[in-house]
Enzyme design. Structure first.
Site, PDB file in Angstrom:
ATOM      1  N   CYS A  46      38.545  -5.749  43.454  1.00 13.39           N
ATOM      2  CA  CYS A  46      37.393  -5.994  42.581  1.00 13.39           C
ATOM      3  C   CYS A  46      36.210  -5.220  43.122  1.00 13.39           C
ATOM      4  O   CYS A  46      36.234  -4.686  44.225  1.00 13.39           O
ATOM      5  CB  CYS A  46      37.069  -7.483  42.492  1.00 13.39           C
ATOM      6  SG  CYS A  46      36.266  -8.155  43.953  1.00 13.39           S
ATOM      7  N   CYS A  49      34.652  -5.791  46.670  1.00 16.30           N
ATOM      8  CA  CYS A  49      35.274  -5.255  47.886  1.00 16.30           C
ATOM      9  C   CYS A  49      34.477  -4.078  48.445  1.00 16.30           C
ATOM     10  O   CYS A  49      34.521  -3.815  49.651  1.00 16.30           O
ATOM     11  CB  CYS A  49      36.705  -4.807  47.599  1.00 16.30           C
ATOM     12  SG  CYS A  49      37.857  -6.148  47.222  1.00 16.30           S
ATOM     13  N   ASP A 456      15.374  28.449  32.296  1.00 12.75           N
ATOM     14  CA  ASP A 456      15.179  29.759  32.916  1.00 12.75           C
ATOM     15  C   ASP A 456      15.703  30.829  31.962  1.00 12.75           C
ATOM     16  O   ASP A 456      16.528  30.545  31.082  1.00 12.75           O
ATOM     17  CB  ASP A 456      15.937  29.801  34.242  1.00 12.75           C
ATOM     18  CG  ASP A 456      15.845  31.157  34.910  1.00 12.75           C
ATOM     19  OD1 ASP A 456      14.731  31.688  35.007  1.00 12.75           O
ATOM     20  OD2 ASP A 456      16.900  31.695  35.295  1.00 12.75           O
ATOM     21  N   ASP A 642      19.923  28.800  37.121  1.00 10.29           N
ATOM     22  CA  ASP A 642      21.102  29.307  37.826  1.00 10.29           C
ATOM     23  C   ASP A 642      20.773  30.017  39.119  1.00 10.29           C
ATOM     24  O   ASP A 642      21.647  30.209  39.954  1.00 10.29           O
ATOM     25  CB  ASP A 642      21.883  30.269  36.925  1.00 10.29           C
ATOM     26  CG  ASP A 642      21.168  31.601  36.767  1.00 10.29           C
ATOM     27  OD1 ASP A 642      19.935  31.589  36.546  1.00 10.29           O
ATOM     28  OD2 ASP A 642      21.830  32.642  36.871  1.00 10.29           O
ATOM     29  N   ASP A 646      15.561  28.809  41.458  1.00  4.49           N
ATOM     30  CA  ASP A 646      15.514  27.625  40.600  1.00  4.49           C
ATOM     31  C   ASP A 646      15.832  26.341  41.362  1.00  4.49           C
ATOM     32  O   ASP A 646      15.697  25.247  40.797  1.00  4.49           O
ATOM     33  CB  ASP A 646      16.515  27.774  39.440  1.00  4.49           C
ATOM     34  CG  ASP A 646      16.118  28.866  38.466  1.00  4.49           C
ATOM     35  OD1 ASP A 646      14.909  29.034  38.242  1.00  4.49           O
ATOM     36  OD2 ASP A 646      17.013  29.541  37.936  1.00  4.49           O
TER      37      ASP A 646
END
Length: 744
Positions: A46, A49, A456, A642, A646
């Site tokens: 569960c 745990c 960008d 990318d 950035d």
């Protein structure tokens, strides 16, 4: 109560195997090394745990961080190799009654399947015994008092008690084990009230079996016990199956590499070897239908490759001699020989696995809050059950026990604990199939609420290629000759502008001598008539050019100035960039461009996409300042980028996406990674995020409604224990099945 005995410590062979497993080593600021391992935990039944396991791991000297994701049964541990080892971590878990295996090992998957089979056996034993118990107790309910002789009635009660023993000893094991672990760790887990209810019911049933005239009366409790145990186990088993379906795409990516492959020796003889024995530089033969063991280059043959799970490209791609292939992609058509370039963590597959493992083991803040309030809530449940038993003891002592047990069972917050994680997990599986990796689960909720998108330009809205936009031939010049000479000279260079020119114009075969390429200027060569030609920067060629577009000129030296041609280039938009911008607008989002490029270049791309708000010439600090102003104005900002520059703005944004072709820093700072660099997947992910929020709210509403309706019924004595167990199992199952709709 049954207890969970600690598992035996690891032997020497197992410790050696653990020491050889893949562990990520990170250099600390103080010059030391830190190890980061991911384990699959066995014995988790569960969500509660997770807290117990984290507490056990943090108690090991040298552990600096321990996080457990209950839905995936994975633990991520950061540890100091000078103070402890991987085997010590596993030993600590074994002493607490849990098993652990490195997430990268095949036996971890086998252990999960073994646990699933054992869960099914527990359900079978409980269901079979329940039917038998119901059969022998039914006469007690339907017969009038005194109608069944005392000896036969005793035989029926004894039969029910004997048939209940396998249910208590075998089928109830996970509940008692989870409760015992929680108590040993000083916590009140979700299994505690359930196990307590089972134990009390069995004690009461045993008492009525041995002494029907005793304080518990003649009430039959054992049929209720076997029935609600069966319902709870059925709910957990179906819940496990549902979670496995939701994570199928993620598991397929994590275990995509083959176990062995054919390797060629120096003489060309092929021999099958384990993938773990390969090194960079080996030549391997990959059969049709087999996964490539690492990143490499095709040296013989041609085929088609399925890279959908790695790049998001849904269609097979052609690969022939000289082309690169990605480890983990599937060879579809025919056998090929591959020169292995990279293996393990250095491959695209290895990087993705690392990102996924981090996402699957980082616990969202919402779950941390739930853990903090779970203890007080469950303590309140125990107090409520005790108060109900005390109240009913004064009203109707014969019903006090069944009311207390019903309260213990029905108030277990399993459905509430699954409401958000189940939805996040299903959504992550759906996004993974589309080539979008989730690095932070709770970012899905933030993504659903953004109102501004900052994008960008270079590498994000545009690709890394250029396209011919305009051709200007000097008046009176031979345009055909100039174009033919230009494209012929361009074929001699690999400069991006030369490549774009060759792609745009019809090919031309001309003979050149004395060819030389001047860095930063262009190409110079002599034709068959002895004239020297130049193709390159206009100033170097001797041609005047204005504007900030990329331009190249071509002309024979020494000729009249009118004998020249000027080519202007534009950046190429990503194929799906217009559709992505349009989708954002349809969703009511404001779209802004943040670019470090020149004003003219940024404005031209923005105009082609219909973006009015442009910030050009922006440094990383400028981008951060712009983002901060938007956030200070109450906007929730999505950033897409990318590049290396950035990274800071991706980390500062409310939620961020990085494209897979970009820098490693950008990917580390982003909340999502788009493997195929397809912008259109980002608006689609936002739509899915809104569905996640709706489904999560539906799950929470359902769980709250279930507790609101059933708790009063249990307190009033209108809900027997077996019905409470059925309701608890049904509520958890409904939450998981509702979340599974997101995986479609």
């Amino acid at each position: 109560m049954l207890t969970a005995a600690a598992l035996p410590a690891l032997d020497a062979r197992e410790r050696a195997a653990l020491d050889d497993t893949r562990t990520e080593w990170v250099q600390r600021a103080d010059g030391g090394r830190e190890a980061r391992s991911v384990f699959v935990v066995q014995g988790m039944h569960c969500a509660a745990c997770a807290g117990v396991i984290e507490q056990v791991l943090r108690s090991v000297p040298g552990v600096t961080l321990a996080e457990v994701h209950a839905a995936q049964a994975r633990a991520r541990v950061h540890w100091d190799p000078s103070a402890t080892g991987a085997a010590d971590l596993v030993d600590a878990l074994r002493r607490a009654g849990y098993g652990a295996l490195p997430a990268s090992r095949e036996d971890a998957a086998l252990a999960r399947r073994r646990e699933a089979r054992q869960a099914l056996w527990r359900l079978f034993v409980a269901g079979f015994c329940m039917m038998q118990v119901m059969m022998v107790t039914t006469p007690v309910y339907v017969a009038a008092i005194g109608e069944i002789p005392a000896d036969q009635l005793a035989l029926l009660r004894w039969s029910a008690w004997v048939l209940t023993l396998p249910v208590l000893i075998f089928s109830c094991g996970p509940f008692f084990q989870g409760a015992w672990r929680a108590v040993r760790a000083g916590r009140i887990g979700m299994d505690v009230p359930v196990a307590l209810g089972m134990a009390i019911t069995f004690v009461a049933g045993t008492a009525t079996t041995f002494d029907p005239a005793g304080p518990f009366g003649h009430e039959v409790y054992l049929d209720s016990l076997t029935m609600f145990v069966t319902f709870l186990l059925a709910g957990r088993w179906l819940e496990r199956r549902a979670r496995d379906r939701a994570t199928a795409a993620i598991e397929a990516l994590l275990h995509r590499l083959p176990d062995s492959v054919e390797r060629a020796d120096a003489g060309g003889t092929m021999a099958r070897v384990p993938v773990a024995h390969l090194v960079a530089g080996d030549r391997v033969r990959v059969a049709a239908g087999q996964a490539f063991p690492g990143d490499g280059r095709v040296v013989s043959g041609e085929t088609q490759v399925d890279e959908a799970m790695l790049t998001g490209e849904s269609r097979p791609v052609d690969r022939q001699v000289g082309d690169t292939v990605l480890g983990g992609s599937i060879n579809l058509a025919s056998p090929v020989m591959v020169h292995v370039l990279r293996l393990g963590d250095g491959t695209r597959h290895g990087q993705i696995v690392r990102l996924l493992e981090r996402a699957l083991t980082e616990r969202p803040a919402a779950l941390g809050l739930a853990d903090r309030i779970a203890g007080p809530f469950l303590a309140g449940v125990l107090l409520m059950a005790a108060a109900a038993a005390a109240a009913w003891s004064a009203v109707d002592p014969a019903r006090a026990l069944s009311v207390a047990v019903a309260v213990l069972i029905v108030t277990c917050p399993c459905a509430l604990s699954l409401a958000a994680p189940a939805a996040w997990l299903a959504a992550a599986g759906a996004l993974a199939r589309r080539g979008v990796l989730v690095q932070r689960f709770d970012a899905l909720e933030v993504l659903a609420g953004v109102d501004t998108v900052c994008v960008d330009k270079t590498g994000t809205l545009t690709s890394d290629t250029l396209a011919l936009a305009d051709t200007v031939v000097a008046p009176g010049a031979d345009g055909a000759l100039l174009r033919a000479s230009a494209v012929s000279l361009a074929a001699l260079s690999r400069h991006p502008l030369s490549v774009a020119l060759v792609a745009a114009l019809a090919p031309s075969q001309q003979v050149w001598t004395a060819v030389r390429e001047v860095g930063g200027r262009g190409v110079e060569a002599t034709d068959t008539a002895g004239r020297v030609w130049r193709l390159g920067a206009p100033a170097w060629v001797g041609v005047e050019a204005s504007g900030d577009r990329p331009r190249v000129a071509c002309a024979p030296l020494g000729a009249a100035r009118r004998e020249h041609v000027l080519f202007a280039f534009d950046e190429v938009l990503r194929a799906d960039a217009p559709a992505a911008i349009s989708s954002w607008r349809q969703q009511g989002l404001a779209v802004r461009m943040l670019s470090g490029d020149s004003e003219g270049s940024a404005r031209r791309v923005a105009a082609r996409l219909g973006i009015a708000d442009v910030r050009a010439g922006a440094s990383p600090d400028d981008k951060l300042a712009t983002l901060a102003r938007l956030q200070a104005g109450g906007h929730r900002v999505l950033m897409v980028g990318d590049g290396l520059n950035d990274g800071p703005v991706l980390a500062r944004a409310d939620v961020s996406f990085a494209l897979a072709h970009g820098s490693a820093l950008a990917q580390q700072r982003a909340d999502f990674i788009v493997l195929g660099s397809r912008l259109a997947e980002i608006p689609a992910a936002q739509q899915l995020a809104r569905r996640v929020v709706r489904v999560t709210r539906q799950n929470l509403a359902w769980a709250a409604a279930y507790n609101t309706a059933c708790v009063p019924l249990a307190l009033m004595g209108a809900l027997p224990p077996w019905a409470a167990g059925a309701g608890m199992a049904l509520s958890s199952l409904m939450v998981v099945l509702n979340a599974l709709r997101l995986a479609r």
